[in-house]
Structures are given as C-alpha cells and as structure tokens.
Design an enzyme around this catalytic site. Structure first.
Site, PDB file in Angstrom:
ATOM      1  N   ASN A  37      39.199 -12.922 -65.342  1.00 34.01           N
ATOM      2  CA  ASN A  37      37.890 -12.879 -64.670  1.00 34.01           C
ATOM      3  C   ASN A  37      36.795 -13.100 -65.708  1.00 34.01           C
ATOM      4  OD1 ASN A  37      39.539 -11.484 -62.581  1.00 34.01           O
ATOM      5  ND2 ASN A  37      37.513 -11.288 -61.637  1.00 34.01           N
ATOM      6  N   PHE A  42      34.679  -4.036 -52.278  1.00 29.52           N
ATOM      7  CA  PHE A  42      35.718  -4.365 -51.294  1.00 29.52           C
ATOM      8  C   PHE A  42      37.018  -3.683 -51.712  1.00 29.52           C
ATOM      9  CE2 PHE A  42      32.571  -7.744 -51.010  1.00 29.52           C
ATOM     10  CZ  PHE A  42      32.319  -7.738 -49.639  1.00 29.52           C
ATOM     11  N   ALA A  71      35.454 -28.657 -63.183  1.00 30.35           N
ATOM     12  CA  ALA A  71      34.958 -28.777 -61.799  1.00 30.35           C
ATOM     13  C   ALA A  71      35.997 -28.231 -60.831  1.00 30.35           C
ATOM     14  CB  ALA A  71      34.657 -30.236 -61.470  1.00 30.35           C
ATOM     15  N   ALA A  72      35.544 -27.426 -59.908  1.00 29.30           N
ATOM     16  CA  ALA A  72      36.473 -26.854 -58.931  1.00 29.30           C
ATOM     17  C   ALA A  72      35.696 -26.162 -57.831  1.00 29.30           C
ATOM     18  CB  ALA A  72      37.398 -25.834 -59.610  1.00 29.30           C
ATOM     19  N   GLN A  73      36.382 -25.923 -56.744  1.00 24.86           N
ATOM     20  CA  GLN A  73      35.952 -24.923 -55.778  1.00 24.86           C
ATOM     21  C   GLN A  73      36.503 -23.636 -56.380  1.00 24.86           C
ATOM     22  OE1 GLN A  73      35.335 -22.227 -53.646  1.00 24.86           O
ATOM     23  NE2 GLN A  73      37.536 -22.468 -53.386  1.00 24.86           N
ATOM     24  N   TYR A 128      43.137 -20.616 -53.125  1.00 26.31           N
ATOM     25  CA  TYR A 128      42.571 -21.004 -54.430  1.00 26.31           C
ATOM     26  C   TYR A 128      43.644 -20.962 -55.520  1.00 26.31           C
ATOM     27  CZ  TYR A 128      39.995 -20.213 -58.823  1.00 26.31           C
ATOM     28  OH  TYR A 128      39.543 -20.258 -60.120  1.00 26.31           O
ATOM     29  N   LYS A 155      44.915 -24.348 -57.496  1.00 21.29           N
ATOM     30  CA  LYS A 155      44.770 -24.467 -58.955  1.00 21.29           C
ATOM     31  C   LYS A 155      46.142 -24.636 -59.615  1.00 21.29           C
ATOM     32  CE  LYS A 155      41.439 -23.917 -61.117  1.00 21.29           C
ATOM     33  NZ  LYS A 155      40.404 -24.875 -61.627  1.00 21.29           N
ATOM     34  N   LEU A 178      26.791 -30.945 -58.632  1.00 22.22           N
ATOM     35  CA  LEU A 178      25.786 -29.886 -58.436  1.00 22.22           C
ATOM     36  C   LEU A 178      25.980 -29.130 -57.121  1.00 22.22           C
ATOM     37  CD1 LEU A 178      22.605 -31.668 -59.910  1.00 22.22           C
ATOM     38  CD2 LEU A 178      24.274 -30.227 -61.074  1.00 22.22           C
ATOM     39  N   ARG A 228      39.356  -7.774 -49.210  1.00 23.18           N
ATOM     40  CA  ARG A 228      39.292  -9.147 -48.692  1.00 23.18           C
ATOM     41  C   ARG A 228      40.644  -9.837 -48.852  1.00 23.18           C
ATOM     42  NH1 ARG A 228      33.979 -11.371 -51.614  1.00 23.18           N
ATOM     43  NH2 ARG A 228      35.232 -10.791 -53.398  1.00 23.18           N
TER      44      ARG A 228
HETATM   45  N1  LIG Z   1      34.540 -17.711 -63.174  1.00 25.72           N
HETATM   46  C1  LIG Z   1      35.755 -17.205 -63.315  1.00 25.72           C
HETATM   47  O1  LIG Z   1      35.958 -15.990 -63.349  1.00 25.72           O
HETATM   48  C2  LIG Z   1      36.938 -18.132 -63.445  1.00 25.72           C
HETATM   49  C3  LIG Z   1      38.187 -17.559 -63.678  1.00 25.72           C
HETATM   50  C4  LIG Z   1      39.294 -18.382 -63.796  1.00 25.72           C
HETATM   51  C5  LIG Z   1      39.138 -19.755 -63.721  1.00 25.72           C
HETATM   52  N2  LIG Z   1      37.917 -20.298 -63.486  1.00 25.72           N
HETATM   53  C6  LIG Z   1      37.814 -21.743 -63.394  1.00 25.72           C
HETATM   54  O2  LIG Z   1      36.722 -22.162 -64.198  1.00 25.72           O
HETATM   55  C7  LIG Z   1      36.166 -23.358 -63.667  1.00 25.72           C
HETATM   56  C8  LIG Z   1      34.680 -23.192 -63.506  1.00 25.72           C
HETATM   57  O3  LIG Z   1      34.417 -22.129 -62.593  1.00 25.72           O
HETATM   58  P1  LIG Z   1      32.997 -21.414 -62.534  1.00 25.72           P
HETATM   59  O4  LIG Z   1      33.231 -19.979 -62.337  1.00 25.72           O
HETATM   60  O5  LIG Z   1      32.178 -21.886 -63.665  1.00 25.72           O
HETATM   61  O6  LIG Z   1      32.442 -21.965 -61.159  1.00 25.72           O
HETATM   62  P2  LIG Z   1      31.152 -22.858 -60.870  1.00 25.72           P
HETATM   63  O7  LIG Z   1      31.124 -23.000 -59.381  1.00 25.72           O
HETATM   64  O8  LIG Z   1      29.966 -22.288 -61.547  1.00 25.72           O
HETATM   65  O9  LIG Z   1      31.506 -24.224 -61.561  1.00 25.72           O
HETATM   66  C9  LIG Z   1      32.149 -25.297 -60.907  1.00 25.72           C
HETATM   67  C10 LIG Z   1      31.329 -26.550 -61.198  1.00 25.72           C
HETATM   68  O10 LIG Z   1      32.022 -27.669 -60.641  1.00 25.72           O
HETATM   69  C11 LIG Z   1      31.092 -28.469 -59.911  1.00 25.72           C
HETATM   70  N3  LIG Z   1      31.857 -29.174 -58.884  1.00 25.72           N
HETATM   71  C12 LIG Z   1      32.500 -28.634 -57.835  1.00 25.72           C
HETATM   72  N4  LIG Z   1      33.121 -29.608 -57.121  1.00 25.72           N
HETATM   73  C13 LIG Z   1      32.852 -30.779 -57.758  1.00 25.72           C
HETATM   74  C14 LIG Z   1      33.204 -32.134 -57.529  1.00 25.72           C
HETATM   75  N5  LIG Z   1      33.983 -32.482 -56.486  1.00 25.72           N
HETATM   76  N6  LIG Z   1      32.738 -33.074 -58.370  1.00 25.72           N
HETATM   77  C15 LIG Z   1      31.965 -32.735 -59.434  1.00 25.72           C
HETATM   78  N7  LIG Z   1      31.595 -31.479 -59.703  1.00 25.72           N
HETATM   79  C16 LIG Z   1      32.039 -30.513 -58.879  1.00 25.72           C
HETATM   80  C17 LIG Z   1      30.079 -27.478 -59.367  1.00 25.72           C
HETATM   81  O11 LIG Z   1      28.833 -28.079 -59.026  1.00 25.72           O
HETATM   82  C18 LIG Z   1      29.952 -26.509 -60.538  1.00 25.72           C
HETATM   83  O12 LIG Z   1      28.981 -26.949 -61.456  1.00 25.72           O
HETATM   84  C19 LIG Z   1      36.904 -23.616 -62.352  1.00 25.72           C
HETATM   85  O13 LIG Z   1      37.905 -24.561 -62.599  1.00 25.72           O
HETATM   86  C20 LIG Z   1      37.503 -22.264 -62.016  1.00 25.72           C
HETATM   87  O14 LIG Z   1      38.663 -22.420 -61.232  1.00 25.72           O
HETATM   88  C21 LIG Z   1      36.809 -19.517 -63.345  1.00 25.72           C
END
Ligand SMILES: NC(=O)c1ccc[n+]([C@@H]2O[C@H](COP(=O)([O-])OP(=O)(O)OC[C@H]3O[C@@H](n4cnc5c(N)ncnc54)[C@H](O)[C@@H]3O)[C@@H](O)[C@H]2O)c1
Length: 319
Positions: A178, A209, A82-84, A150, A154, A42, A273
């Site tokens: 995206n 940006f 899950a990710a940053q 990032y 990844k 979370l 950025r």
């Molecule tokens: N949103 C986009 O445009 C996009 C595009 C390409 C890839 N992604 C990938 O999709 C995935 C989800 O991204 P999102 O946009 O939903 O972001 P988000 O931040 O909404 O989701 C990430 C989730 O992972 C959880 N999390 C983070 N670190 C954690 C940890 N150490 N342990 C457990 N939970 C953890 C967070 O609480 C969150 O619920 C990621 O892997 C991201 O790299 C997203």
C-alpha cells in the site's frame, strides 16, 4: 556506467506519469538526469503533479497513437504505471478495469517491443495479488489467488510479460504494497492514508470499512520511486515485492494519524468492502538482495509529510 556495470537508462517513457506513483517516479528520473516522456490520459492523473517542463502527451495507452509515439521517442526503458488502480472500482466495473489493466496494458507491451526499448518496469500490486494469505509475510513465491478484479487484471498483465515481450527486453516487476505519500488523491477510491488525512484535517467523520483490525503494509512513495530507479539500473530480470515488511492495522493507522493531525472524533465503522483482503504484509528481502533496496522512510515521518502536503494543497473533500 554504475559500479557493477549497470548502465543508467537515459530515455525513459513513463505511462501514468501524471498519477500519484508515476509522478514521483518521474521526479526521481529527472533528478538523475534522464530524458523523460510522460504519457497519461489524465483520467485520474493531474498535470499539477508534474513539473511544467516535463514532456507530457495527453494520450491513452490503449491505441495505435501510443504505439506510434513510443516508437518515435525510442526509449531505453518504459515504466508502466498507468492503470485503473482502485479495488472498489474494479469490483463495480470489472470490464472497464480489464480494458485498462489488461487490454491497454497489452498494447503497452507491444509498443515496448516495437520501440526497441531494452528494459520494461511493470508496476504491479503486491497488496492485492496474493489474496487471503496462506502465510505472512507473503514472499514472491506465495500462491497467487487474487480476490478482486483489480488483483486479477494486474496479475494477468504480469503473466503476459513473459509471453509478449521479446527476449531483448528485460522485464522488471515491482509488486507494491500500500503506497502512501503526497499527491495521492484523497478523494479517490484508493489510498486510506490520503482519505483519512483529508477527513481529519477537515474535522469530518472518518469512516473505517470492516472492524479496522485488517492489516496492511504501508510504503512511502519516495521509497517506491527509489526502487524503480534501482530496477532500471540493474541488468537482471526480476520480480520483487516492494513494501515496508511491517503490518499495521487500520485502527493503528487511525490512531497514529489522529495524533499527528490533532483529530479527536472516534471513527465510524461500516461493513467491509468486497475485494478487500483481511491481512497482507510483504516479505521484501528479495528486493534487498537483488537491488540493495529497503524501505527507508519511517512511518511517523512519512505520515507527517503527507499531512503537511494535504494541508498545503488546499484540496477540499468532494461531496
Ligand atoms: N497506490 C498504491 O497503493 C498502489 C499499490 C500497488 C500498486 N499500484 C500501482 O501503481 C500504479 C499507479 O497507481 P496510482 O496509485 O499512482 O494511481 P493513479 O490513479 O494516481 O495513477 C494512474 C495513472 O494512470 C493514468 N491512466 C489511467 N488509465 C490510463 C490510460 N488508459 N492511458 C493513459 N493513462 C492512463 C491516470 O490518469 C493516472 O495518472 C498502478 O499501476 C497501480 O496498480 C499502486
């Protein structure tokens, strides 16, 4: 069994399932009758994104407890969301970005092996992976030269899949463009559609940006969740781009959204950025060929839907 002999996964562990993308994946899996376990710390996710009845463990994926819980659950498949997930944060805090996306991610791969699961879906980025493109649209064979921490972290985990996962686990890599749609945090660092949407609905100043001529490939989150379901239904190892295949500039996006939201101010332009690529659009023909997937949500409809969700959510801008 599905036509073609593909078995549906029945027990699916979704890391990051309380986040934007993850929660839509969870909805799609629950919708087809799977037993889902969400593991999320979370940090950026929200329990409000999930149905109250779903099994949720509030836990980081980087430690031993996660491996123990994964083993106990005995998943057929793991979907690792899950990710940053912010390019900007990764440039400000590259070590933190790598701790989450590489080190904790490696623990998820080890957990997958220990749990005996058979399929592993890795949610990767396509938008931040290829770097400044040598040609457009970028297919999966485009050289990989990320320009953000990032994108690199990844990519690193994608490389580890082939080294760390045992052969009994079939890896499926989805490289997302995206993503936009309901539940994207409009106060977050990523997700221009949510950010613009909130600024427009609150009639505050929209910031762009760079010169706004940078192009992106926007794909609706519902289409992404569908791609995850199709990947889980397939028996093949695969690496596919998941996007719309259409380039839209940030200025064009602004115009489309302003029209829908009734926003009349002009945007304010700020320096670009670090870590942001100038242009990216993904060639998604491989996903169509291997999974029968293609983006189905028209952009106007998806944007309208996202603005409606933002209006109804009552989310306020964070100062
Ligand atoms: N949103 C986009 O445009 C996009 C595009 C390409 C890839 N992604 C990938 O999709 C995935 C989800 O991204 P999102 O946009 O939903 O972001 P988000 O931040 O909404 O989701 C990430 C989730 O992972 C959880 N999390 C983070 N670190 C954690 C940890 N150490 N342990 C457990 N939970 C953890 C967070 O609480 C969150 O619920 C990621 O892997 C991201 O790299 C997203």
């Amino acid at each position: 069994m599905l036509p073609g002999g593909a078995a549906l996964a029945k027990r699916v562990l979704v890391t990051g399932g309380a986040g934007f993308v993850g929660s839509h994946v969870v909805d799609a899996l629950l919708g087809r009758g799977d037993h889902v376990l969400v593991v999320d710390d979370l940090s950026t996710g929200d329990t409000g994104n999930l149905p109250a009845t779903v099994d949720l463990l509030e836990l980081g994926v980087g430690g031993y407890s996660f491996r123990r819980e994964a083993k106990k659950f005995q998943p057929d498949a793991i979907v690792h969301c899950a990710a940053q997930a912010s390019v900007a944060v990764s440039m400000q805090r590259p070590a933190f970005d790598a701790e989450v996306n590489v080190v904790a991610g490696l623990n998820v791969l080890v957990a997958a092996a220990e749990s005996g699961c058979r399929k592993f879906v890795y949610i990767n980025t396509g938008g931040a992976l290829y770097g400044q493109p040598q040609y457009l649209p970028c297919d999966e064979d485009h050289p990989i030269r990320p320009i953000s921490a990032y994108g690199l972290s990844k990519w690193a985990l994608e490389c580890y899949l082939g080294i760390v996962l045992p052969r009994f686990i079939t890896p499926k890599v989805l490289r997302l463009a995206n993503v936009y749609g309901p539940r994207q945090d409009p106060n977050g660092e990523a997700g221009v559609v949510g950010i613009f949407g909130l600024q427009m609905l609150q009639n505050s100043q929209v910031k762009i940006f760079g010169d706004g001529e940078q192009t992106r490939d926007f794909v609706h989150v519902g289409d992404v969740a569908q791609a995850v379901c199709l990947a889980l239904g397939s028996e093949m190892a695969l690496t596919v781009n998941i996007g719309s295949g259409t380039a839209l500039s940030v200025n064009e996006l602004f115009q489309k959204m302003a029209g829908s939201a009734g926003y009349t101010k002009q945007p304010e332009y700020h320096p670009e950025r670090p870590g942001d690529v100038k242009h990216v659009v993904l060639d998604c023909r491989r996903a169509e060929k291997l999974l029968g997937w293609r983006a189905a949500t028209p952009m106007e409809q998806g944007l309208r839907h996202t603005l409606e969700w933002l209006r109804a959510s009552g989310i306020e801008a964070r100062q």
